[in-house]
Design a protein around this motif. Structure first.
Motif, short mmCIF file in Angstrom:
data_model
loop_
_atom_site.label_atom_id
_atom_site.label_comp_id
_atom_site.label_asym_id
_atom_site.label_seq_id
_atom_site.Cartn_x
_atom_site.Cartn_y
_atom_site.Cartn_z
N LEU A 103 7.48 5.17 1.39
CA LEU A 103 6.08 5.08 1.81
C LEU A 103 5.27 4.25 0.82
N HIS A 104 5.52 4.46 -0.47
CA HIS A 104 4.79 3.70 -1.50
C HIS A 104 5.15 2.22 -1.42
N ALA A 105 6.44 1.92 -1.34
CA ALA A 105 6.88 0.53 -1.32
C ALA A 105 6.31 -0.21 -0.11
N THR A 106 6.36 0.42 1.04
CA THR A 106 5.87 -0.24 2.25
C THR A 106 4.35 -0.31 2.30
N HIS A 107 3.67 0.64 1.64
CA HIS A 107 2.21 0.53 1.53
C HIS A 107 1.84 -0.69 0.70
N GLU A 108 2.58 -0.92 -0.40
CA GLU A 108 2.30 -2.10 -1.22
C GLU A 108 2.54 -3.38 -0.41
N LEU A 109 3.58 -3.37 0.44
CA LEU A 109 3.83 -4.53 1.30
C LEU A 109 2.64 -4.74 2.25
N HIS A 110 2.16 -3.66 2.84
CA HIS A 110 1.00 -3.75 3.73
C HIS A 110 -0.20 -4.34 3.01
N GLU A 111 -0.44 -3.90 1.79
CA GLU A 111 -1.57 -4.42 1.02
C GLU A 111 -1.42 -5.91 0.78
N ALA A 112 -0.19 -6.34 0.44
CA ALA A 112 0.05 -7.76 0.18
C ALA A 112 -0.16 -8.59 1.44
N GLU A 113 0.26 -8.04 2.58
CA GLU A 113 0.15 -8.78 3.84
C GLU A 113 -1.27 -8.82 4.38
N HIS A 114 -2.04 -7.77 4.16
CA HIS A 114 -3.33 -7.64 4.84
C HIS A 114 -4.56 -7.68 3.93
#
Length: 461
Positions: free
Chosen positions: A54-65
């Motif tokens: 969840l943490h790793a994919t949240h960071e990905l979301h932040e980078a993308e959006h």
């Protein structure tokens, strides 16, 4: 003379905490665990690895959006799935080795293997029988499935298999809109999968506050997750590494079939007591498979106790931990206590969802008069700064302003809820919370504003 004062069966959160507390109270203690590592489902294939993803994919979301909005410009990160899983495993290893260190520090003996109870006062591990004055069953739970659905942990997976898929699926069907299904669905939605959640009931997270549930579904839908509610899954067929899920809509009895690369069966968990030999020694069970215990967690056999997912109550690691400490106190001749009215629940999506105490629906059903104070995160400066202004904090109080429950959907909700837990533990009023100075700018100000809303009104709403 007994070999041990206490033998705990199970090295999960309830079991290892119980064993450590027993040792701290001067009891000679052993813990039976058959996994290669301590920590049970939670640390190995549950709470901890899922939070890493969840943490790793949240960071990905932040980078993308959101990075570009903050002036952080550059190439959007690509996903190395194998490396992400390796990171997840490093987190797991660090935590499980930490429990092993705590066992050594507190002189808890780890009996490696699977345990059974041939007689009161005896625990068999492998070919050896150990004796103990007291036995604590902390055997946990396992994923439950639906009739006729075969989990192969490749195409059709449980929560365990969902943590280690060979590749990121293009399409994922999640059966069940509870905590596990929504957390793992959120992970794969962020990784680019088309996620469809199929739920038998007409709402998601059905035990949570109704207002929170509706807002939560809207937010997850905006994030790309699709929901099919009021649908009874009829079958899951697999062929060539793909799956077909057939469900029947309860409103009109029509059948629908959808294709998926992967199907996650997230229909809850059931107590794991197989192989313990409980029936043979006279331990009585509840109708739904839990071990029957009294107010002091003792089973119907003297000297044999049970805690955690193996007994009645919410299947939460922290509930098991509380019971583990409490039963240790009881065995040591002290007063063990668990306040079951103040056990928080958290969903670790973004935003997080947290609750404690009564919901409005429960109070209405019981005919209890109450008042609600609510504050939107849109009025919280810190939440707006980090692009998490969706959601709200909500307090429910009785006629005397005593806090009966709290429900939060927003940034850091899983941490914010504990301020209310402490207040409830000490019988505090919403006014007590409202008059307590909160640092600015913090997410916690939303809780204070909700408390103010129980009285003369919030300031920033």
């Amino acid at each position: 003379m007994a070999e041990f004062d206490v033998i705990v069966i199970g090295g999960g959160p309830g079991g290892y905490v119980c064993a450590i507390r027993c040792a701290q109270l001067g009891l000679k203690t052993a813990c039976v665990e058959g996994r290669e590592t301590l920590g049970g489902t939670c640390l190995n294939v549950g709470c901890i690895p899922s939070k890493a993803l969840l943490h790793a994919t949240h960071e990905l979301h932040e980078a993308e959006h959101n990075f570009a909005k903050m002036g952080l410009k550059g190439k959007t990160p690509s996903v190395d799935w194998d490396q992400m899983k390796a990171y997840k495993q490093e987190v797991v290893d660090g935590n499980t080795k930490g429990i092993e260190f705590l066992f050594k520090k507190n002189k808890v003996t780890w009996l490696k293997g699977w345990g059974s109870i041939p007689a009161a006062g005896q625990v068999k591990v492998g070919d050896e029988v150990h004796t103990a004055k007291n036995i604590v069953i902390a055997s946990g739970s396992v994923p439950s499935s639906l009739p006729g659905i075969e989990i192969d942990e490749e195409t059709v997976v449980s929560s365990t298999g969902a943590l280690s898929l060979k590749k990121i699926p293009k399409s994922l069907v999640v059966i069940g809109a509870g905590v596990i299904g929504l957390e793992m669905g959120s992970v794969y939605a962020r990784l680019g999968a088309k996620v469809t959640v199929v739920e038998f009931l007409d709402v998601i997270t059905p035990t949570m506050d109704g207002e929170v549930s509706k807002q939560f579904q809207k937010i997850l839908a905006k994030q790309g997750m699709e929901f099919v509610l009021g649908a009874a899954v009829q079958s899951v067929e697999t062929k060539g590494g793909k799956a077909k899920v057939t469900y029947k809509l309860r409103k009109d009895d029509s059948e629908v079939t959808i294709d998926a690369d992967t199907v996650l069966v997230a229909t809850g968990r059931k107590p794991y007591t197989d192989g313990l030999g409980l029936a043979e020694i006279g331990v009585e069970m509840e109708q739904r498979g839990q071990i029957k215990t009294d107010a002091h967690w003792q089973t119907t056999v003297k000297g044999v106790y049970a805690i955690g997912d193996a007994i009645i109550g919410p299947m939460l690691a922290h509930k098991a931990e509380d019971e583990g400490m409490a039963v240790a106190e009881v065995i040591a001749g002290k007063h063990g206590h668990v306040n079951y009215g103040v056990i928080p629940g958290v969903i670790y999506t973004t935003p997080e969802v947290a609750s404690v105490g009564k919901t409005e629906e429960e109070l209405k059903k019981d005919g209890v008069k109450y008042k609600v104070g609510k504050f939107p995160f849109m009025g919280n400066a810190r939440a707006k700064a980090v692009f998490q202004a969706d959601g709200f904090a909500k307090l429910i109080v009785d006629e005397n302003d005593r806090i009966l429950g709290a429900h939060i959907i927003g940034p850091g909700a899983g941490d914010l809820i504990h301020e209310v837990c402490v207040a409830m533990e000490f019988g505090a009023s919403a006014e007590d919370l409202a008059l307590t100075c909160h640092a600015h700018p913090t997410f916690s100000e939303a809780v204070r504003e909700a408390a103010l809303a129980c009285g003369d009104g919030a300031i920033h709403a």
